[in-house]
Design a protein around this motif. Structure first.
Motif, PDB file in Angstrom:
ATOM      1  N   VAL A 184      62.314  46.841  37.428  1.00 56.42           N
ATOM      2  CA  VAL A 184      61.983  48.250  37.655  1.00 56.42           C
ATOM      3  C   VAL A 184      60.469  48.390  37.672  1.00 56.42           C
ATOM      4  O   VAL A 184      59.782  47.879  36.777  1.00 56.42           O
ATOM      5  N   THR A 185      59.932  49.082  38.667  1.00 57.64           N
ATOM      6  CA  THR A 185      58.475  49.234  38.793  1.00 57.64           C
ATOM      7  C   THR A 185      58.084  50.700  38.667  1.00 57.64           C
ATOM      8  O   THR A 185      58.748  51.586  39.227  1.00 57.64           O
ATOM      9  N   ILE A 186      57.016  50.933  37.923  1.00 57.75           N
ATOM     10  CA  ILE A 186      56.410  52.267  37.800  1.00 57.75           C
ATOM     11  C   ILE A 186      54.943  52.093  38.132  1.00 57.75           C
ATOM     12  O   ILE A 186      54.121  51.758  37.268  1.00 57.75           O
ATOM     13  N   PHE A 187      54.594  52.280  39.420  1.00 55.55           N
ATOM     14  CA  PHE A 187      53.256  51.956  39.894  1.00 55.55           C
ATOM     15  C   PHE A 187      52.446  53.211  40.189  1.00 55.55           C
ATOM     16  O   PHE A 187      52.997  54.265  40.546  1.00 55.55           O
ATOM     17  N   LEU A 188      51.148  53.060  40.043  1.00 57.35           N
ATOM     18  CA  LEU A 188      50.185  54.052  40.515  1.00 57.35           C
ATOM     19  C   LEU A 188      49.462  53.452  41.714  1.00 57.35           C
ATOM     20  O   LEU A 188      49.293  52.239  41.812  1.00 57.35           O
ATOM     21  N   ASN A 189      49.038  54.289  42.620  1.00 58.67           N
ATOM     22  CA  ASN A 189      48.370  53.798  43.813  1.00 58.67           C
ATOM     23  C   ASN A 189      46.888  53.532  43.567  1.00 58.67           C
ATOM     24  O   ASN A 189      46.242  54.194  42.739  1.00 58.67           O
ATOM     25  N   ASP A 190      46.351  52.548  44.314  1.00 56.88           N
ATOM     26  CA  ASP A 190      44.905  52.297  44.370  1.00 56.88           C
ATOM     27  C   ASP A 190      44.283  52.025  43.003  1.00 56.88           C
ATOM     28  O   ASP A 190      43.217  52.541  42.665  1.00 56.88           O
ATOM     29  N   ILE A 191      44.968  51.220  42.183  1.00 54.03           N
ATOM     30  CA  ILE A 191      44.368  50.724  40.946  1.00 54.03           C
ATOM     31  C   ILE A 191      43.638  49.435  41.301  1.00 54.03           C
ATOM     32  O   ILE A 191      44.237  48.484  41.804  1.00 54.03           O
ATOM     33  N   ILE A 192      42.327  49.380  41.019  1.00 56.49           N
ATOM     34  CA  ILE A 192      41.501  48.271  41.492  1.00 56.49           C
ATOM     35  C   ILE A 192      40.786  47.609  40.322  1.00 56.49           C
ATOM     36  O   ILE A 192      40.252  48.286  39.438  1.00 56.49           O
ATOM     37  N   ILE A 193      40.781  46.269  40.325  1.00 52.26           N
ATOM     38  CA  ILE A 193      40.009  45.495  39.356  1.00 52.26           C
ATOM     39  C   ILE A 193      39.292  44.370  40.094  1.00 52.26           C
ATOM     40  O   ILE A 193      39.535  44.141  41.280  1.00 52.26           O
ATOM     41  N   LYS A 194      38.412  43.678  39.379  1.00 55.56           N
ATOM     42  CA  LYS A 194      37.708  42.525  39.936  1.00 55.56           C
ATOM     43  C   LYS A 194      38.244  41.249  39.298  1.00 55.56           C
ATOM     44  O   LYS A 194      38.514  41.215  38.089  1.00 55.56           O
ATOM     45  N   GLY A 195      38.392  40.189  40.106  1.00 54.50           N
ATOM     46  CA  GLY A 195      38.846  38.929  39.534  1.00 54.50           C
ATOM     47  C   GLY A 195      39.156  37.908  40.613  1.00 54.50           C
ATOM     48  O   GLY A 195      38.916  38.134  41.800  1.00 54.50           O
ATOM     49  N   ASP A 196      39.689  36.798  40.177  1.00 52.63           N
ATOM     50  CA  ASP A 196      40.102  35.714  41.077  1.00 52.63           C
ATOM     51  C   ASP A 196      41.557  35.950  41.466  1.00 52.63           C
ATOM     52  O   ASP A 196      42.448  35.924  40.616  1.00 52.63           O
ATOM     53  N   ARG A 197      41.805  36.172  42.755  1.00 51.71           N
ATOM     54  CA  ARG A 197      43.156  36.536  43.213  1.00 51.71           C
ATOM     55  C   ARG A 197      44.181  35.450  42.885  1.00 51.71           C
ATOM     56  O   ARG A 197      45.281  35.750  42.405  1.00 51.71           O
ATOM     57  N   GLN A 198      43.833  34.198  43.140  1.00 51.13           N
ATOM     58  CA  GLN A 198      44.793  33.118  42.917  1.00 51.13           C
ATOM     59  C   GLN A 198      45.170  33.009  41.443  1.00 51.13           C
ATOM     60  O   GLN A 198      46.345  32.872  41.098  1.00 51.13           O
ATOM     61  N   LYS A 199      44.170  33.083  40.553  1.00 48.68           N
ATOM     62  CA  LYS A 199      44.455  32.962  39.118  1.00 48.68           C
ATOM     63  C   LYS A 199      45.170  34.200  38.583  1.00 48.68           C
ATOM     64  O   LYS A 199      46.051  34.096  37.712  1.00 48.68           O
ATOM     65  N   PHE A 200      44.798  35.374  39.095  1.00 53.57           N
ATOM     66  CA  PHE A 200      45.482  36.596  38.672  1.00 53.57           C
ATOM     67  C   PHE A 200      46.947  36.549  39.094  1.00 53.57           C
ATOM     68  O   PHE A 200      47.838  36.934  38.325  1.00 53.57           O
ATOM     69  N   HIS A 201      47.201  36.069  40.308  1.00 50.70           N
ATOM     70  CA  HIS A 201      48.581  35.923  40.781  1.00 50.70           C
ATOM     71  C   HIS A 201      49.352  34.939  39.898  1.00 50.70           C
ATOM     72  O   HIS A 201      50.514  35.189  39.538  1.00 50.70           O
ATOM     73  N   GLN A 202      48.711  33.838  39.530  1.00 43.18           N
ATOM     74  CA  GLN A 202      49.342  32.856  38.659  1.00 43.18           C
ATOM     75  C   GLN A 202      49.676  33.471  37.302  1.00 43.18           C
ATOM     76  O   GLN A 202      50.743  33.221  36.737  1.00 43.18           O
ATOM     77  N   CYS A 203      48.772  34.289  36.790  1.00 43.96           N
ATOM     78  CA  CYS A 203      48.995  34.956  35.510  1.00 43.96           C
ATOM     79  C   CYS A 203      50.208  35.884  35.581  1.00 43.96           C
ATOM     80  O   CYS A 203      51.072  35.864  34.696  1.00 43.96           O
ATOM     81  N   LEU A 204      50.300  36.690  36.648  1.00 45.53           N
ATOM     82  CA  LEU A 204      51.416  37.627  36.804  1.00 45.53           C
ATOM     83  C   LEU A 204      52.740  36.888  36.936  1.00 45.53           C
ATOM     84  O   LEU A 204      53.745  37.273  36.324  1.00 45.53           O
ATOM     85  N   VAL A 205      52.750  35.818  37.725  1.00 43.25           N
ATOM     86  CA  VAL A 205      53.981  35.050  37.925  1.00 43.25           C
ATOM     87  C   VAL A 205      54.439  34.428  36.608  1.00 43.25           C
ATOM     88  O   VAL A 205      55.628  34.473  36.268  1.00 43.25           O
ATOM     89  N   ASN A 206      53.502  33.858  35.849  1.00 38.86           N
ATOM     90  CA  ASN A 206      53.871  33.211  34.586  1.00 38.86           C
ATOM     91  C   ASN A 206      54.479  34.201  33.599  1.00 38.86           C
ATOM     92  O   ASN A 206      55.499  33.920  32.966  1.00 38.86           O
ATOM     93  N   ILE A 207      53.852  35.372  33.442  1.00 35.72           N
ATOM     94  CA  ILE A 207      54.325  36.318  32.430  1.00 35.72           C
ATOM     95  C   ILE A 207      55.688  36.907  32.832  1.00 35.72           C
ATOM     96  O   ILE A 207      56.577  37.078  31.989  1.00 35.72           O
ATOM     97  N   MET A 208      55.871  37.195  34.129  1.00 32.85           N
ATOM     98  CA  MET A 208      57.154  37.751  34.553  1.00 32.85           C
ATOM     99  C   MET A 208      58.251  36.692  34.556  1.00 32.85           C
ATOM    100  O   MET A 208      59.414  36.989  34.259  1.00 32.85           O
ATOM    101  N   LYS A 209      57.887  35.473  34.883  1.00 32.40           N
ATOM    102  CA  LYS A 209      58.866  34.384  34.842  1.00 32.40           C
ATOM    103  C   LYS A 209      59.360  34.168  33.409  1.00 32.40           C
ATOM    104  O   LYS A 209      60.566  33.984  33.174  1.00 32.40           O
ATOM    105  N   ASN A 210      58.442  34.207  32.440  1.00 32.59           N
ATOM    106  CA  ASN A 210      58.842  34.083  31.041  1.00 32.59           C
ATOM    107  C   ASN A 210      59.763  35.225  30.625  1.00 32.59           C
ATOM    108  O   ASN A 210      60.727  35.026  29.878  1.00 32.59           O
ATOM    109  N   ALA A 211      59.442  36.436  31.080  1.00 40.37           N
ATOM    110  CA  ALA A 211      60.263  37.601  30.722  1.00 40.37           C
ATOM    111  C   ALA A 211      61.668  37.468  31.296  1.00 40.37           C
ATOM    112  O   ALA A 211      62.661  37.773  30.628  1.00 40.37           O
ATOM    113  N   ILE A 212      61.762  37.002  32.550  1.00 40.03           N
ATOM    114  CA  ILE A 212      63.079  36.823  33.177  1.00 40.03           C
ATOM    115  C   ILE A 212      63.881  35.753  32.453  1.00 40.03           C
ATOM    116  O   ILE A 212      65.085  35.917  32.196  1.00 40.03           O
TER     117      ILE A 212
END
Length: 321
Positions: A184-212
């Motif tokens: 289930v997603t509860i998103f807001l539009n146009d939330i922006i941060i600075k960072g490394d896209r590849q590492k941020f993506h890896q971080c999101l995948v790891n945390i959600m994979k653990n949750a699943i």
């Protein structure tokens, strides 16, 4: 000044010897000073100088004792840290070798099957697909280790958080379906941060994979975005088994996993490393039998520009670099 030349030899001696030497040397100096002073002093001050003769060596002895104890404590602390580092390295090597050996062993087995002369084309394609999958699994373990050992963010890209989350969710949707987990997603539009896209993506995948994986019998994973003028928070809430307070204390430590022998802890270590490298914070709340919530907080960027302008500004910054 001449005594300073003997300091290396002095420091090589035992602790008790150094204390005794300090006391005796101080006593001899005090004795010499007292004898010289007694020649010129009246009789009624003799008691004062005899007290001085013993109090000064006693004080030096006490100071030397405390210094030695502090020195011992520092040495013990260094030894303990060294032992912990060696233990972490040993656990790291064992975990990585275990995680890499399994897919490599499987890949070698299917390579041997491919060498058979009577293998069909259909089986050949199937075996090659399995080999590719196993090698990617080994590569993922190595990538996790490299991310943990070198977590610094070298790229400063403009990241639209809701889009990055949607991409990670799309990637993990088949895994969620296999585990009967609803996202289930509860998103807001146009939330922006600075960072490394590849590492941020890896971080999101790891945390959600653990949750699943924490909900093997099914459940709900809620991904929510919160923001204020300065910060953005990403919340991952699952309805899994939850964690005890002791497990929460060790979360993110080298090779600590709540999965027991089925996990190495690399994924969560990578998550913590990446979030810290992006100047973010992690707050975790969990209750056994209820579930767990991870809250990532990052510094947000103003959204006065539209998406096209932001991308153009990012491309200009890369050109300047």
């Amino acid at each position: 000044m001449s005594l300073w030349k003997f300091s290396p030899l002095f420091l090589k001696q035992s602790s008790n010897y150094r204390i005794l030497f300090s006391v005796v040397l101080t006593f001899l100096f005090s004795l010499a000073q007292t004898i010289l002073e007694l020649i010129h002093l009246p009789y009624h001050l003799y008691d004062l100088y005899f007290a001085f003769l013993f109090i000064q060596p006693l004080a030096v002895g006490m100071i030397a004792y405390f210094i030695e104890e502090i020195y011992k404590s520092i040495q013990l602390r260094h030894q303990l840290l060294h032992t912990k580092r060696l233990e972490a390295v040993e656990q790291m090597g064992a975990a990585i070798s275990h995680e890499i050996r399994n897919p490599l062993t499987a890949a070698i087995g299917f390579v041997q099957l491919l060498q058979m002369e009577n293998i069909s084309k259909e089986n050949r394609v199937q075996y090659l697909s399995i080999i590719k999958k196993e090698l990617k699994s080994a590569e993922r373990v190595i990538q996790d280790y490299l991310t943990f050992s070198q977590p610094e963010i070298r790229l400063s890209e403009t990241l639209f958080v809701h889009e990055e989350l949607q991409q990670a969710i799309q990637l993990l949707q088949p895994t969620a379906n296999r585990n009967s987990v609803q996202i289930v997603t509860i998103f807001l539009n146009d939330i922006i941060i600075k960072g490394d896209r590849q590492k941020f993506h890896q971080c999101l995948v790891n945390i959600m994979k653990n949750a699943i994986e924490a909900m093997p019998s099914g459940g709900v994973l809620t991904v929510e975005l919160e923001s204020n003028p300065t910060n953005v928070s990403i919340l991952f809430s699952d309805t899994g088994a939850g964690m005890t307070s002791e497990q929460l204390e060790h979360l993110g430590e080298p090779y600590y996993s709540t999965k027991g022998t089925r996990g190495t802890g690399l994924g969560m270590m990578v998550v913590y490393s990446i979030v810290r490298a992006m100047n973010g914070t992690i707050h975790v709340e969990s209750e056994v039998g209820v579930g767990t919530t991870f809250k990532f907080t990052f510094i947000s960027l103003p959204t006065t520009l539209d998406k096209k302008e932001i991308i153009e500004e990012t491309e200009k910054s890369f050109v300047m670099i």
